[in-house]
Design an enzyme around this catalytic site. Structure first.
Site, short mmCIF file in Angstrom:
data_model
loop_
_atom_site.label_atom_id
_atom_site.label_comp_id
_atom_site.label_asym_id
_atom_site.label_seq_id
_atom_site.Cartn_x
_atom_site.Cartn_y
_atom_site.Cartn_z
N GLY A 191 0.78 -1.23 0.00
CA GLY A 191 0.00 0.00 0.00
C GLY A 191 0.81 1.28 0.00
O GLY A 191 0.27 2.36 0.25
N CYS A 199 -16.73 2.43 -27.18
CA CYS A 199 -17.97 3.18 -27.33
C CYS A 199 -18.60 3.40 -25.96
O CYS A 199 -19.72 2.94 -25.70
CB CYS A 199 -18.92 2.44 -28.24
SG CYS A 199 -18.15 1.93 -29.77
N GLY A 223 3.19 -3.97 -3.88
CA GLY A 223 2.98 -4.33 -5.28
C GLY A 223 3.21 -3.10 -6.14
O GLY A 223 4.26 -2.92 -6.75
N ARG A 224 2.21 -2.20 -6.11
CA ARG A 224 2.21 -1.04 -6.99
C ARG A 224 3.52 -0.25 -6.96
O ARG A 224 4.08 0.07 -8.01
CB ARG A 224 1.06 -0.11 -6.59
CG ARG A 224 0.79 1.01 -7.58
CD ARG A 224 -0.23 2.02 -7.04
NE ARG A 224 -1.45 1.40 -6.56
CZ ARG A 224 -2.55 1.21 -7.31
NH1 ARG A 224 -2.57 1.62 -8.56
NH2 ARG A 224 -3.62 0.63 -6.80
N GLU A 262 4.98 -6.32 1.89
CA GLU A 262 4.63 -6.95 0.60
C GLU A 262 4.02 -5.92 -0.35
O GLU A 262 2.84 -5.99 -0.66
CB GLU A 262 3.69 -8.14 0.82
CG GLU A 262 2.53 -7.81 1.75
CD GLU A 262 1.58 -8.96 2.02
OE1 GLU A 262 2.00 -10.12 1.90
OE2 GLU A 262 0.42 -8.67 2.36
N TYR A 290 -1.34 -2.82 -11.87
CA TYR A 290 -2.79 -2.69 -11.95
C TYR A 290 -3.19 -2.02 -13.27
O TYR A 290 -3.98 -1.08 -13.28
CB TYR A 290 -3.34 -1.91 -10.76
CG TYR A 290 -2.95 -2.49 -9.42
CD1 TYR A 290 -3.58 -3.63 -8.93
CD2 TYR A 290 -1.94 -1.92 -8.66
CE1 TYR A 290 -3.21 -4.18 -7.70
CE2 TYR A 290 -1.56 -2.47 -7.43
CZ TYR A 290 -2.21 -3.59 -6.96
OH TYR A 290 -1.85 -4.13 -5.75
C1 PLP Z 1 -3.11 -5.62 -2.79
C2 PLP Z 1 -2.36 -6.13 -1.62
C3 PLP Z 1 -0.99 -5.83 -1.48
C4 PLP Z 1 -0.26 -4.91 -2.41
O1 PLP Z 1 -0.77 -3.62 -2.34
P1 PLP Z 1 -0.07 -2.41 -3.15
O2 PLP Z 1 -0.98 -1.26 -2.94
O3 PLP Z 1 -0.02 -2.85 -4.58
O4 PLP Z 1 1.28 -2.22 -2.56
C5 PLP Z 1 -0.33 -6.40 -0.42
N1 PLP Z 1 -0.95 -7.20 0.47
C6 PLP Z 1 -2.27 -7.50 0.36
C7 PLP Z 1 -2.89 -8.39 1.35
C8 PLP Z 1 -3.01 -6.98 -0.68
O5 PLP Z 1 -4.32 -7.26 -0.77
#
Ligand code: PLP
Length: 356
Positions: A201, A306, A236-237, A234, A334
């Site tokens: 996050g 469209c 992601g983004r 953990e 994403y």
């Molecule tokens: C989506 C998610 C992440 C990654 O979140 P980002 O905003 O992409 O860093 C990590 N842990 C859990 C449990 C998630 O659902």
């Protein structure tokens, strides 16, 4: 703003729309995140972008992968046998609960009971959905994710020899900066668990792409909070978003009731991010076109779908001509993998990888 390598690659693609991934930039970015984190473990949340080429670069730096389905689990374990996997996600099936893992993130007391009923061994982190103030978050993960303190208390007596409690897992919110995340982490780490996964996050700014998450501050803060505990994050983004580009071309420019529009090949069925988040996707126009256009005025960039929702960016002052190349930035997370690819049956983009 895009660099010279991406610019050159974008203008020499055989066909557009296409995705372009800058693998050396990803490598450098993740290496710097890894360095900043010190002893804290780094997993990559595969749901942000499961592209195998990106995962290969990430695998050289991360301690493991966080997967949220049997599909992601199969993908990651076939690519990287032996790499630690943390399996999470709400609504796991019995088949998912049986998958091998380094850590299993249990989301409810009933899920824990179903896990016990398998008779298999498991190393569990309980996912806590803490009642913490996450002001400024883009998306708070309240609602059905994890369990409250009562749910955790219900789980504690159920653990035994085979199903072992290792600690807590939480994913507080999406879009938080280092200070906010550390404040929330400080509250959580008041509880006596040996191992804590603080989730992902970390904030990224689509409005100001150069404003990056402060990994140095976060790493230093975690080192101060951790003290003898095993901490893991953990994201992601914030790891992959910057390395991806969606490259396309202006196919029409027009004015409707005074508003200027540039219509590009493809659309938000390839890059759904601006439609889901309701933001302007940052982009660069490369003047490769010689067709009619509009100069230095607010232009709305739309795709070929469209639907009025097919908007990449609204009223951005720029210049666009038919034939110009448009490079949408921050398309590494994403983006393709959350998009509705088959809507309207346009051709799919090709994928290209910058390797040096
Ligand atoms: C989506 C998610 C992440 C990654 O979140 P980002 O905003 O992409 O860093 C990590 N842990 C859990 C449990 C998630 O659902």
């Amino acid at each position: 703003m895009i660099g010279a390598r991406v610019r050159d690659a974008a203008t020499s693609l055989p066909a557009v729309p296409a995705y372009l991934y800058d693998l050396p930039a990803l490598d450098e970015h993740v290496a710097s995140v890894r360095r900043a984190l010190g002893a804290a473990e780094l997993y990559y949340a595969v749901k942000a972008n499961p592209d195998a080429e990106l995962l290969r670069v990430l695998a050289g730096h991360v301690d493991g992968f966080e997967v949220s389905s049997g599909g992601e689990h199969a993908h990651v374990t076939s690519l990287f046998p032996g790499m630690p996997v943390a399996l999470g996600g709400p609504g796991k099936t019995d088949a998912e609960l049986r998958l091998p893992h380094h850590r299993l993130h249990v989301e409810s007391p009933n899920e824990l009971r179903r896990l016990l009923a398998t008779g298999l061994e498991a190393d569990v982190l309980l996912r806590l959905n803490p009642d913490l103030p996450a002001e400024g978050a883009a998306l708070t993960m309240s609602g059905p994710f994890g369990m409250d303190e009562e749910g955790v208390a219900e789980c504690l007596p159920l653990f035994g020899e085979r199903v072992r409690l290792r600690g807590l897992h939480t994913h507080l919110a999406s879009g938080l900066d280092a200070d906010q995340l550390l404040r929330l982490a400080g509250i959580l780490l008041g509880a006596a668990y040996d191992e804590v996964n603080l989730g992902g996050g970390m904030a990224v700014s689509y409005a100001a792409p150069e404003r990056r998450f402060d990994w140095e501050a976060y790493g230093a803060g975690l080192a101060a909070l951790g003290r003898g505990r095993r901490l893991r994050i953990e994201p992601g983004r914030a790891l992959t978003v910057y390395c991806g580009f969606y490259v396309t071309r202006v196919v029409d420019v027009k004015r409707v009731r005074g508003e200027a529009y540039a219509i590009v090949l493809g659309g938000t069925h390839h890059l759904r991010t601006p439609a889901t988040k309701g933001h302007d996707q940052p982009f660069t126009v490369l003047s490769t076109g010689a067709g009619p256009g509009v100069a230095d005025e607010p232009i709305t960039f739309v795709g070929q779908l469209c639907t009025p929702k097919d908007v990449f960016a609204r009223n951005i002052r720029t210049t666009a001509r038919v034939g110009d190349t448009v490079v949408f930035e921050m398309a590494g997370a994403y983006a393709w993998n959350i998009s509705h690819h088959d809507f309207l049956m346009h051709p799919k983009p090709a994928f290209h990888y910058l390797r040096s």
